[in-house]
Design a protein around this motif. Sequence first.
Motif, mmCIF file in Angstrom:
data_model
loop_
_atom_site.group_PDB
_atom_site.id
_atom_site.type_symbol
_atom_site.label_atom_id
_atom_site.label_comp_id
_atom_site.label_asym_id
_atom_site.label_seq_id
_atom_site.Cartn_x
_atom_site.Cartn_y
_atom_site.Cartn_z
ATOM 1 N N GLY A 58 52.869 -5.278 51.888
ATOM 2 C CA GLY A 58 53.763 -4.541 50.987
ATOM 3 C C GLY A 58 53.017 -4.810 49.736
ATOM 4 N N PHE A 59 51.617 -5.481 49.414
ATOM 5 C CA PHE A 59 50.836 -6.021 48.412
ATOM 6 C C PHE A 59 49.797 -4.938 48.396
ATOM 7 C CE2 PHE A 59 53.093 -9.927 49.657
ATOM 8 C CZ PHE A 59 53.954 -10.134 48.669
ATOM 9 N N GLU A 60 49.118 -5.017 47.222
ATOM 10 C CA GLU A 60 47.986 -4.371 46.904
ATOM 11 C C GLU A 60 46.638 -4.830 46.119
ATOM 12 O OE1 GLU A 60 46.527 0.171 45.958
ATOM 13 O OE2 GLU A 60 48.702 -0.329 45.900
ATOM 14 N N LEU A 61 45.594 -4.675 46.430
ATOM 15 C CA LEU A 61 44.567 -5.319 45.373
ATOM 16 C C LEU A 61 44.344 -4.516 44.317
ATOM 17 C CD1 LEU A 61 41.656 -7.192 47.307
ATOM 18 C CD2 LEU A 61 43.204 -8.053 45.726
ATOM 19 N N ILE A 62 44.384 -4.437 43.322
ATOM 20 C CA ILE A 62 44.234 -3.742 41.937
ATOM 21 C C ILE A 62 42.623 -3.723 41.432
ATOM 22 C CG2 ILE A 62 44.951 -3.024 39.832
ATOM 23 C CD1 ILE A 62 47.450 -4.379 40.139
ATOM 24 N N ASP A 63 42.057 -2.719 41.619
ATOM 25 C CA ASP A 63 40.549 -2.757 41.127
ATOM 26 C C ASP A 63 40.344 -2.065 39.683
ATOM 27 O OD1 ASP A 63 40.817 -0.384 42.201
ATOM 28 O OD2 ASP A 63 39.402 -0.445 43.799
ATOM 29 N N ASP A 64 40.957 -1.453 39.259
ATOM 30 C CA ASP A 64 40.795 -0.616 38.141
ATOM 31 C C ASP A 64 41.426 -1.109 36.942
ATOM 32 O OD1 ASP A 64 43.148 1.488 37.178
ATOM 33 O OD2 ASP A 64 43.104 1.352 39.342
ATOM 34 N N LYS A 65 40.728 -1.206 35.769
ATOM 35 C CA LYS A 65 41.367 -1.653 34.403
ATOM 36 C C LYS A 65 42.417 -1.372 33.957
ATOM 37 C CE LYS A 65 39.820 -2.856 29.651
ATOM 38 N NZ LYS A 65 39.192 -2.038 28.748
ATOM 39 N N LYS A 66 42.982 -0.028 34.161
ATOM 40 C CA LYS A 66 44.187 0.534 33.565
ATOM 41 C C LYS A 66 45.369 0.005 34.539
ATOM 42 C CE LYS A 66 43.070 4.594 31.156
ATOM 43 N NZ LYS A 66 42.873 6.079 31.091
ATOM 44 N N SER A 67 45.150 -0.052 35.794
ATOM 45 C CA SER A 67 46.160 -0.496 36.787
ATOM 46 C C SER A 67 46.510 -2.040 36.543
ATOM 47 C CB SER A 67 45.625 -0.392 38.139
ATOM 48 O OG SER A 67 45.800 1.119 38.383
ATOM 49 N N LYS A 68 45.394 -2.787 36.384
ATOM 50 C CA LYS A 68 45.486 -4.146 36.155
ATOM 51 C C LYS A 68 46.592 -4.411 34.880
ATOM 52 C CE LYS A 68 41.103 -5.634 38.021
ATOM 53 N NZ LYS A 68 39.711 -6.088 37.927
ATOM 54 N N ILE A 70 48.662 -2.528 33.503
ATOM 55 C CA ILE A 70 50.069 -1.967 33.881
ATOM 56 C C ILE A 70 50.687 -3.188 34.705
ATOM 57 C CG2 ILE A 70 51.531 -0.293 35.332
ATOM 58 C CD1 ILE A 70 50.312 0.931 32.763
ATOM 59 N N ASP A 71 49.933 -3.573 35.754
ATOM 60 C CA ASP A 71 50.504 -4.699 36.613
ATOM 61 C C ASP A 71 50.882 -5.933 35.628
ATOM 62 O OD1 ASP A 71 51.092 -4.824 39.273
ATOM 63 O OD2 ASP A 71 50.211 -6.505 39.354
ATOM 64 N N LYS A 72 49.920 -6.212 34.802
ATOM 65 C CA LYS A 72 50.176 -7.388 33.845
ATOM 66 C C LYS A 72 51.618 -7.263 32.945
ATOM 67 C CE LYS A 72 45.710 -9.295 33.471
ATOM 68 N NZ LYS A 72 44.368 -9.694 32.378
ATOM 69 N N ILE A 73 51.683 -5.918 32.540
ATOM 70 C CA ILE A 73 52.909 -5.666 31.622
ATOM 71 C C ILE A 73 54.040 -6.011 32.452
ATOM 72 C CG2 ILE A 73 54.207 -3.793 30.597
ATOM 73 C CD1 ILE A 73 51.485 -2.545 29.933
ATOM 74 N N LYS A 74 53.977 -5.508 33.734
ATOM 75 C CA LYS A 74 55.175 -5.569 34.871
ATOM 76 C C LYS A 74 55.456 -7.106 34.950
ATOM 77 C CE LYS A 74 55.312 -1.069 37.009
ATOM 78 N NZ LYS A 74 55.045 -0.448 38.467
ATOM 79 N N THR A 75 54.411 -7.854 35.169
ATOM 80 C CA THR A 75 54.396 -9.185 35.380
ATOM 81 C C THR A 75 55.035 -9.982 34.355
ATOM 82 O OG1 THR A 75 52.679 -9.169 37.038
ATOM 83 C CG2 THR A 75 53.115 -11.292 36.254
ATOM 84 N N LEU A 110 49.845 3.648 27.457
ATOM 85 C CA LEU A 110 49.111 3.618 29.039
ATOM 86 C C LEU A 110 50.448 3.552 29.841
ATOM 87 C CD1 LEU A 110 46.791 3.180 30.746
ATOM 88 C CD2 LEU A 110 46.991 0.665 30.162
ATOM 89 N N PHE A 111 51.221 2.594 29.733
ATOM 90 C CA PHE A 111 52.498 2.304 30.506
ATOM 91 C C PHE A 111 53.001 3.764 30.868
ATOM 92 C CE2 PHE A 111 56.561 1.141 32.130
ATOM 93 C CZ PHE A 111 56.200 -0.066 32.853
ATOM 94 N N SER A 112 53.525 4.204 29.815
ATOM 95 C CA SER A 112 54.305 5.742 29.955
ATOM 96 C C SER A 112 53.357 6.955 30.822
ATOM 97 C CB SER A 112 54.298 6.232 28.221
ATOM 98 O OG SER A 112 55.522 5.383 27.716
#
Length: 186
Positions: A58-68, A70-75, A110-112
């Motif tokens: 259920g995990f996924e490596l993130i490789d693009d800058k925008k996704s990183k 977004i994931d940091k915001i959530k974290t 970006l998040f929106s």
Amino acid sequence: MKLYIRNMVCSRCKMVVASELEKTGIVPLHVELGEVELKKEPTAKQLQQFSDNIKQLGFELIDDKKSKIIDKIKTVIIELVHHSNEELTENLSHHLSAKLHHDYSYLSNLFSEVEGTTIEKYYIAQKIEKVKELLMYDELSLSQIAVDLGYSSVAHLSSQFKKQTGLTPTFFKSLKENKRRNIEEL
């Protein structure tokens, strides 16, 4: 080198990811929520094997800058709401900007754009899930929960709770089968 991993939101997630790194021979220096710092760069084969293994969990490596980002915001929000006992002493926007070293308007837009919701709505959803958790434990009064989560009043908490769930906190607490959602589903 750092790896960024989506859906890594709790201490058990960190243990699972650390175990999978070990299985593939990748040596981590630090395993944090959503992020792993490596001792040395893994081979392409190791990285692919690790990616395949964690995807099944259920995990996924993130490789693009925008996704990183977004994931940091959530974290940051998940850590703030679910894993920190410190009260937020500044605006969420200032907190995120300082933590992520980006202008809040950029982070917000970006998040929106990517998530289809605002950072504020995501933050509220996380807080309501924490309220549900605390109500289920039945150790704190609603007043104590409101204070702990930084609400200005019980009425404000109750209003947001009802808006999110359709139920009052008191009615929710009385239900035998509380319908909590996984953090990663928010």
